[in-house]
Each structure stands twice: as C-alpha cells, then as structure tokens.
Design a protein around this motif. Structure first.
Motif, PDB file in Angstrom:
ATOM      1  N   LEU A 431      -7.643   6.451  13.903  1.00 51.40           N
ATOM      2  CA  LEU A 431      -6.816   6.811  15.051  1.00 51.40           C
ATOM      3  C   LEU A 431      -7.504   7.855  15.929  1.00 51.40           C
ATOM      4  O   LEU A 431      -7.917   8.910  15.450  1.00 51.40           O
ATOM      5  N   ARG A 432      -7.575   7.543  17.228  1.00 55.69           N
ATOM      6  CA  ARG A 432      -8.219   8.443  18.184  1.00 55.69           C
ATOM      7  C   ARG A 432      -7.260   8.956  19.261  1.00 55.69           C
ATOM      8  O   ARG A 432      -7.461  10.039  19.796  1.00 55.69           O
ATOM      9  N   LEU A 457     -10.618  11.809  13.220  1.00 54.26           N
ATOM     10  CA  LEU A 457     -11.179  11.235  14.446  1.00 54.26           C
ATOM     11  C   LEU A 457     -10.257  11.398  15.651  1.00 54.26           C
ATOM     12  O   LEU A 457     -10.618  10.996  16.761  1.00 54.26           O
ATOM     13  N   LEU A 458      -9.086  11.972  15.451  1.00 56.05           N
ATOM     14  CA  LEU A 458      -8.115  12.095  16.542  1.00 56.05           C
ATOM     15  C   LEU A 458      -8.672  12.980  17.650  1.00 56.05           C
ATOM     16  O   LEU A 458      -9.070  14.116  17.418  1.00 56.05           O
ATOM     17  N   GLU A 459      -8.687  12.418  18.873  1.00 60.04           N
ATOM     18  CA  GLU A 459      -9.260  13.115  20.021  1.00 60.04           C
ATOM     19  C   GLU A 459      -8.220  13.518  21.057  1.00 60.04           C
ATOM     20  O   GLU A 459      -8.404  14.519  21.759  1.00 60.04           O
ATOM     21  N   LYS A 460      -7.147  12.726  21.181  1.00 57.46           N
ATOM     22  CA  LYS A 460      -6.204  12.990  22.266  1.00 57.46           C
ATOM     23  C   LYS A 460      -4.775  12.728  21.808  1.00 57.46           C
ATOM     24  O   LYS A 460      -4.481  11.699  21.205  1.00 57.46           O
ATOM     25  N   ASN A 480     -11.683  18.142  17.153  1.00 58.21           N
ATOM     26  CA  ASN A 480     -11.914  17.366  18.383  1.00 58.21           C
ATOM     27  C   ASN A 480     -10.639  17.098  19.163  1.00 58.21           C
ATOM     28  O   ASN A 480     -10.665  16.410  20.181  1.00 58.21           O
ATOM     29  N   LEU A 481      -9.524  17.633  18.688  1.00 62.64           N
ATOM     30  CA  LEU A 481      -8.228  17.285  19.283  1.00 62.64           C
ATOM     31  C   LEU A 481      -8.009  17.985  20.620  1.00 62.64           C
ATOM     32  O   LEU A 481      -8.157  19.195  20.745  1.00 62.64           O
ATOM     33  N   ASN A 482      -7.632  17.163  21.599  1.00 60.26           N
ATOM     34  CA  ASN A 482      -7.245  17.669  22.912  1.00 60.26           C
ATOM     35  C   ASN A 482      -5.786  17.283  23.143  1.00 60.26           C
ATOM     36  O   ASN A 482      -5.433  16.106  23.102  1.00 60.26           O
TER      37      ASN A 482
END
Length: 504
Positions: A431-432, A457-460, A480-482
């Motif tokens: 999940l990204r 891997l979650l980015e957003k 890496n979370l935004n």
C-alpha cells in the motif's frame, strides 16, 4: 444574437428582414462566434428571399457547410492543423468525437478506452489523456469536471467529461460524408424511428472498411435491424433512447471488434437483449454500459475470453451476476478491471466477482446503497487498486482484504458509515496511497489499528482534519509518509456526496 446582428444587419436599423427570420438563422449557427460572424457577413445586404433560401436548405437536411464555403474553409483549418503533428493520433481522436450524439457529455474514460485499443496506446500511459488535453488546448473540445470536487489518487479520469462544440461535430460529420460509404474509416449512422431509407444504398450491401461504427437511434426505434458487413470494425458505439434495445445481429461477424459502448440517453433504463452474441467474438477487450438494466443479462452471460475491462454507469444492477450456476471466473477469465459507478440499487458486491483472480482494479463509486463487500475479497491477490469512493452506507472493510499484498491504492473517501479499518491493515505491504477524506466515522475513533506502523511503503494519506490527528503519531514509524489534509466546509462535503454528477 448581438454578434450576428452586428455582422448581418445595417447599423442604422434600416433592415427589412423579419426578426423571426434573423433569429432562426442565428440559431442555426449554434452559438459559435466564427459562424455567427461569417454567416452574418455573407447575408449582409441580401434580400429576404436569400435568407429564406439558406434557411430552407438547412431545414432540408443540408449542412451549414454546404451553404457557406467560407465558414467551411476557416473551420477546416483547425482540423488540418492537426495533420502537422507527425506520428500523432490526435486528429483521428478528434474525428472520433463525431461518433457521439450532439450536445452530450462524453466520459473521458470512454474515449481513452477506445483510443488505447484502436491506436495502440497504453491506457496507463500519458499519451491517451494528453490527446484530450491537446484538443482542449486547440479549443476543439472542453474538458469539464462532472463532480463537485476531484482529488487525483492514481491519475484517475472518471470524473472528467468532454464536450465538443455542436458546429465542430457538424464539421466532422460533413468531412466524413465526403467519402464514399464503402471507404469511410468511421461509419456514423443516425436513424429516426425505423426509417432506414437513407442507409439502404448500394454501397451498404457490400463489405465496408470502417474501423468505427456509431449508430444513434431514438425512442421510437423497434430494434429491427438491417444487415451490415464490417470485417475491419474495432469499435462499436450504440447510442439509444428506447426502453428495449437489441444488439444488432450483424455484430457477430465483426471478428476484429475490441470495444463496445452502449449508452442510453432515454428517460428510463434500457433492457438489453442479444448480449450473448458477444461470446462469439474473441477480441472484445472493453465493454461500457450506461443506463442499462442488467436484469436480463444474468441468464445470458457469454464467455468473454479476451475482455479486460467492463464498466457499468448509472445502471440498474438487478440480479446481475447472482445466478449461482454461473462461474464468473469462466465468463471473465482475463478480466483486469471492473467499474461500477452511480448504480443506486447495488447493495452487495456478489461474491462470485472474487473468483476472478485476474482482477487488478475494482472501482465502485457513488453506489450509495452498497453496505458490504464479500468476505472472499481476499482471494483477489492480483488487485492493485480498490476504489470505494462515496459508498455512503458501506459499514466495514472485510478482514480478508489484508491478503491483498499487491494493493497499492485504497480509496475510501466519503464512506460516511465506515467506522474502522481492519485490525491487520498493516499486512497490506504494498500500500502506497490511501484516500480517506470525508470519512466521518473514522474521525470519531480514538486511534488507528496498531498494525498501521507496518505499512512501510505508505507514501500518501489524503484526509481531513478529523482523521489527520490519527495519522500524525504514525509519522515517526512511517518515514516516507506525507499527510495531505483537505479543508472544506460541511456543505461542500455534503454536496460532493449527494450530487455526484454535475449537469449544465
């Protein structure tokens, strides 16, 4: 009207042309400024009989371009300029727009589906959508948002529609009609009632070379078809208005058919018949149905071995896919994407869909009666996108969905009744992006599941203020979370949910 009068009539008010004649002539220009100017200037100083002769030609079915060469020449420049784009399919894409009825919005995804197949473009590639953007840049179409707000999750374009100007459509039809029927790349047929006389010509009794067939019928059409032979046809667009509609039998000879679009512009759902003949065609890859009743399909589903995408918009789902004797994995053995949009009677997604393990995308949007997903959804191990936007009665996400290890995008925006995420949501290791704006139920919980910290891997995450506070503590684990906080008032949120389609 002012622009037309400025070009067509003396400024001293000395014109003897009756006002109703001036008004009808101006209306024939369909509001297009260049047409109002050019046609008006061509009539300046002419007697009333000249005005009436021109109007009579239009009423007899003549195109405005048949009566005004200057207008034809000046508008033709806009199309001819597309020839300068060497190696581009933009002009062909522009000419395809004439296949849709005048004055109707065309879903962007419908066009992209067509172009991806006919012009060998990758649907996911930017080229398909950039062709639309190029046409808008040249003022040949308008791209409009059909919903209150659009927030891109994965480049999705379902909330965009295309509007072509009526006069530019007339130009496309006029240009198409200059070719002999047997040599046209696009065969565009419009039938009033059951009057086929215009089309029962000598050229229609031989194989035709068209790659695209468009047939528009009105509410009085009885589905009594004449015969056609189009061995090269790759796209069929059926525009109907009647409550009963039969897919023409001659389609079963179109061995190259890749895309079928059936759109009902009538006031009630269309019951679709003869759907089973599609099973005889081995190359059909995309099917889109709009305002169609699917209740008659559950007993006549053919095996569609090459189908990759099927879309249902504003459809009456009825008992579709609920026949326990039908194995959907055999009907759709290679299906990769299913879209269900604004289907108000969809209460539960049938468990048989979860046997189609080839699925990569499921999009169920604005289906306000949907209350649950099948527990078997975890079987869809190839699923990459799950979009459930504005399913306001959806109560929960099945625990089995944690087995969707390839899932990269999850959209649960405006799922108002959803009050929690699966406890083991952290097992969604691929999940990204999560879009959870407008999830009022989630904003009332004290904390997210502890496993959230495992979404490496979650980015957003897209959310509103109430949910943002739940994600803030997670940022120490998810480097890496935004978090993108969306601000809107309660009225905007409500209108987005209850008014998904914006009409002019």
């Amino acid at each position: 009207m002012t622009l037309f009068c400025h070009s067509a009539l003396p400024k001293d008010g000395s014109s003897k042309i009756p006002y109703d004649l001036v008004e009808k002539t101006a209306n024939g220009c369909k509001g297009f400024p260049l047409a109002l100017t050019v046609v008006g200037r061509s009539l300046y100083g002419h007697p009333e009989v000249t005005w009436r002769r021109g109007l009579k030609k239009w009423s007899d079915g003549k195109s405005i371009f048949d009566t005004n060469n200057e207008l034809l020449g000046r508008l033709q420049i806009s199309l001819d300029a597309l020839d300068e784009m060497d190696g581009s399919s933009v002009k062909d894409c522009c000419l395809d727009l004439g296949s849709f009825p005048q004055g109707q919005r065309i879903p962007a995804t419908t066009l992209m589906d067509m172009w991806a197949e006919v012009y060998n473009l990758d649907y996911e590639d930017i080229d398909t959508y950039s062709n639309l953007v190029e046409l808008e840049f040249r003022n040949l179409v308008n791209i409009v948002c059909t919903r209150q707000t659009t927030y891109e999750v994965d480049g999705y374009c379902s909330e965009n529609a295309v509007i072509q100007h009526d006069l530019l459509r007339d130009l496309i039809i006029h240009q198409n009609d200059q070719e002999p029927i047997e040599h046209r790349k696009r065969l565009i047929i419009e039938i009033a009632g059951n009057d086929f006389s215009k089309w029962l010509t000598v050229g229609m009794h031989q194989p035709l070379s068209a790659r695209l067939l468009s047939i528009s019928t009105d509410e009085n059409f009885s589905s009594s078809w004449f015969d056609l032979t189009l061995p090269a046809a790759e796209v069929v667009i059926l525009n109907c208005c009647s409550s009963l509609y039969t897919i023409p039998q001659f389609i079963d000879k179109m061995n190259q058919l890749k895309v079928l679009v059936v759109t009902n512009y009538g006031s009630s759902f269309t019951r679709l018949y003869n759907f089973q003949l599609l099973g005889r065609l081995s190359n059909v890859r995309r099917i889109r149905l709009e305002r169609v009743s699917l209740s008659s399909l559950h007993t006549s589903l053919p095996e569609l071995v090459s189908l990759q995408k099927i879309s249902f918009t504003l459809c009456e789902m009825g008992k579709a896919f609920e026949d326990g004797t039908i194995d959907l994995s055999l009907v759709f053995p290679n299906l990769q994407e299913i879209e269900i949009d604004c289907c108000d009677d969809l209460v539960k997604l049938h468990g048989g869909v979860c046997n189609i393990i080839s699925l990569k995308k499921i999009s169920i949007t604005y289906c306000n009666e949907l209350s649950e997903l099948p527990d078997e959804i975890g079987r869809l191990t190839n699923l990459e996108v799950l979009r459930l936007s504005s399913c306001t009665k959806l109560l929960k996400l099945p625990e089995s969905m944690v087995n969707l290890h390839k899932l990269a995008y999850l959209d649960i925006s405006d799922c108002l009744s959803l009050s929690k995420l699966p406890e083991r949501v952290g097992e969604l290791m691929g999940l990204r992006t999560i879009n959870m704006r407008g999830c009022q139920g989630l904003s009332e919980v004290d904390m997210l599941p502890l496993s959230i910290k495992d979404l490496r891997l979650l980015e957003k995450v897209i959310c509103d203020e109430g949910v943002n506070r739940l994600w803030k503590p997670c940022q120490s684990h998810l480097k890496n979370l935004n978090i993108e906080e969306v601000k809107e008032d309660a009225f905007e949120s409500l209108m987005r949910v209850i008014s998904p389609i914006q009409f002019p």
